[in-house]
Write an enzyme that holds these catalytic residues in place. Structure first.
Site, mmCIF file in Angstrom:
data_model
loop_
_atom_site.group_PDB
_atom_site.id
_atom_site.type_symbol
_atom_site.label_atom_id
_atom_site.label_comp_id
_atom_site.label_asym_id
_atom_site.label_seq_id
_atom_site.Cartn_x
_atom_site.Cartn_y
_atom_site.Cartn_z
ATOM 1 N N ASP A 146 1.623 80.751 96.859
ATOM 2 C CA ASP A 146 1.798 81.565 95.645
ATOM 3 C C ASP A 146 3.085 82.388 95.645
ATOM 4 O OD1 ASP A 146 -0.631 80.593 94.900
ATOM 5 O OD2 ASP A 146 -1.751 82.440 95.260
ATOM 6 N N ARG B 137 -2.751 83.233 91.567
ATOM 7 C CA ARG B 137 -3.853 84.164 91.289
ATOM 8 C C ARG B 137 -3.357 85.461 90.657
ATOM 9 N NH1 ARG B 137 -9.015 85.097 92.993
ATOM 10 N NH2 ARG B 137 -9.059 83.032 93.932
HETATM 11 O O1 F6P Z 1 -3.766 81.962 97.698
HETATM 12 C C1 F6P Z 1 -3.487 80.637 97.573
HETATM 13 C C2 F6P Z 1 -4.406 79.975 96.607
HETATM 14 O O2 F6P Z 1 -3.961 78.651 96.555
HETATM 15 C C3 F6P Z 1 -4.498 80.601 95.220
HETATM 16 O O3 F6P Z 1 -3.454 80.264 94.374
HETATM 17 C C4 F6P Z 1 -5.825 80.085 94.747
HETATM 18 O O4 F6P Z 1 -6.391 80.946 93.786
HETATM 19 C C5 F6P Z 1 -6.642 80.065 95.976
HETATM 20 O O5 F6P Z 1 -5.747 79.933 97.059
HETATM 21 C C6 F6P Z 1 -7.665 78.958 96.005
HETATM 22 O O6 F6P Z 1 -8.410 79.092 97.150
HETATM 23 P P1 F6P Z 1 -9.564 78.126 97.650
HETATM 24 O O7 F6P Z 1 -8.914 77.075 98.489
HETATM 25 O O8 F6P Z 1 -10.453 78.999 98.444
HETATM 26 O O9 F6P Z 1 -10.213 77.534 96.434
#
Ligand code: F6P
Length: 343
Positions: A127, A171
């Site tokens: 991000d 996010r």
């Molecule tokens: O923080 C990195 C990220 O890729 C965010 O952009 C996203 O909201 C989140 O991780 C998704 O996480 P997970 O793999 O737990 O669904």
């Protein structure tokens, strides 16, 4: 020294480059020994680890993911968690930990430092929203993956005279959306930093079509929100141990809203975890390697409580608490450049 390494939070292309660099420089230059904890802080709490050696870290530079595994475990949400971290370090005779992670993993690292544990942090997130570093590794790979997808969606949008809405990760911050949107020639980019007005989005698309265009590309970050709150994402539900709910699905609502308001046939694509997978681009391998080398140098000097960071072209060390105070939001000047091409 004996040092523990772990990777926490969402995985990220370039993590293996960091692990390899820490181990290679640590063994060859300093004669250190390493263990790698499995699945982030979960492995520290359970004292689940494996030796990291020259041979176990060979051939991983170009590999995505993390050879150590990852999790979103928070030791400060576990009864006696800090003592369990200390116990694992003692059991394995460790002098220090090098956690590689984002705001959550390094937030834990900062607290552990205040609790007397020797830590050096390495910042990671696709991000790119960590303050104190100009870029995190993984970001350029995610941008390239998203840009490739936008390029492909462009040709099908054009063939069918459609509006295509592409949802990317992000996010708190719209870095991936803004960079891939600019690179992919998006006609509208929606980011968390700028709550959007759906009528304004439709006006931009209609303006473009009134000038002869027959298709449009909208890039939306998963964390983008409408100004009036009547368009919501799909998931939600229970928060993880760091308080984050699952995002994703804003593009579904946008597809319907845009088609209903403009009459233009619309389709959405959610890129999701494809942005986090696979081989890192060269930039991320290089940055990850530079971070790994800098982190082992800091640990060797006993410069704990720091995070390595990129400032312009130099790798520097910054205090962990300063690094994590606020997320790094999209630069308004950068967004203004992307906006020149809207509508
Ligand atoms: O923080 C990195 C990220 O890729 C965010 O952009 C996203 O909201 C989140 O991780 C998704 O996480 P997970 O793999 O737990 O669904």
């Amino acid at each position: 020294m004996r040092i523990g390494v772990l990777t926490g939070g969402g995985d990220c292309p370039g993590l293996n480059a960091v692990i390899r660099a820490i181990v290679r420089k640590g063994i060859n230059a300093h004669g250190h020994e390493f263990v790698g904890f499995r699945y982030g802080w979960a492995g520290v709490l359970n004292n689940e680890a494996t030796d990291l050696t020259l041979s176990s870290t060979r051939g991983i530079l170009h590999r995505g993911g993390t050879i150590l595994g990852s999790s979103r475990t928070n030791p400060y949400k576990v009864e006696g968690g800090v003592n369990m971290v200390r116990a694992a370090m003692q059991a394995r005779n460790l002098d220090a930990l090098i956690p590689i992670g984002g705001e959550d993993t390094l937030g834990v690292a900062g607290k552990l430092h205040q609790d007397g544990v020797n830590v050096v942090g390495v910042p990671k997130t696709i991000d790119n929203d960590l303050a104190a570093t100009d870029f995190t590794f993984g970001f350029q790979t995610a941008v390239q993956i998203a840009t490739d997808a936008i390029d492909r969606l462009h040709t099908t949008a054009e063939s069918h005279n459609r509006v295509i809405i592409v949802e990317v990760m992000g996010r708190h911050a719209g870095w991936i959306a803004a960079y891939s949107g600019l690179a992919g020639g998006a006609d509208v980019i929606l980011v968390p930093e700028r709550p959007f007005d759906i009528d304004e989005v439709c006006r931009l698309i209609q303006r473009r079509h009134s000038k002869g265009a027959t298709f449009s590309i909208v890039v939306v970050a998963e964390g983008a929100t409408p100004r009036d709150g009547d368009i919501v994402s799909e998931f939600g539900g229970a928060a993880d141990s760091f308080g984050h709910v699952r995002l994703g699905g804003i593009a579904v609502a946008l597809e319907k809203a845009i088609e209903d308001r403009t009459g233009y046939e619309s389709r959405m694509t959610i890129l999701g975890h494809v942005q986090r997978g696979g081989t890192p681009v060269a930039y991320d391998r290089v940055l990850g390697t530079r971070f790994g080398v800098a982190a082992i140098d800091a640990a060797t000097e006993g410069d704990f409580g720091k995070m390595v960071a990129l400032r312009a072209t130099e790798i520097v060390r910054v205090p962990l608490d300063e690094a994590l105070a606020e997320p790094k939001l999209l630069d308004p000047a950068f967004f203004a450049t992307a906006e020149v091409f809207f509508g």
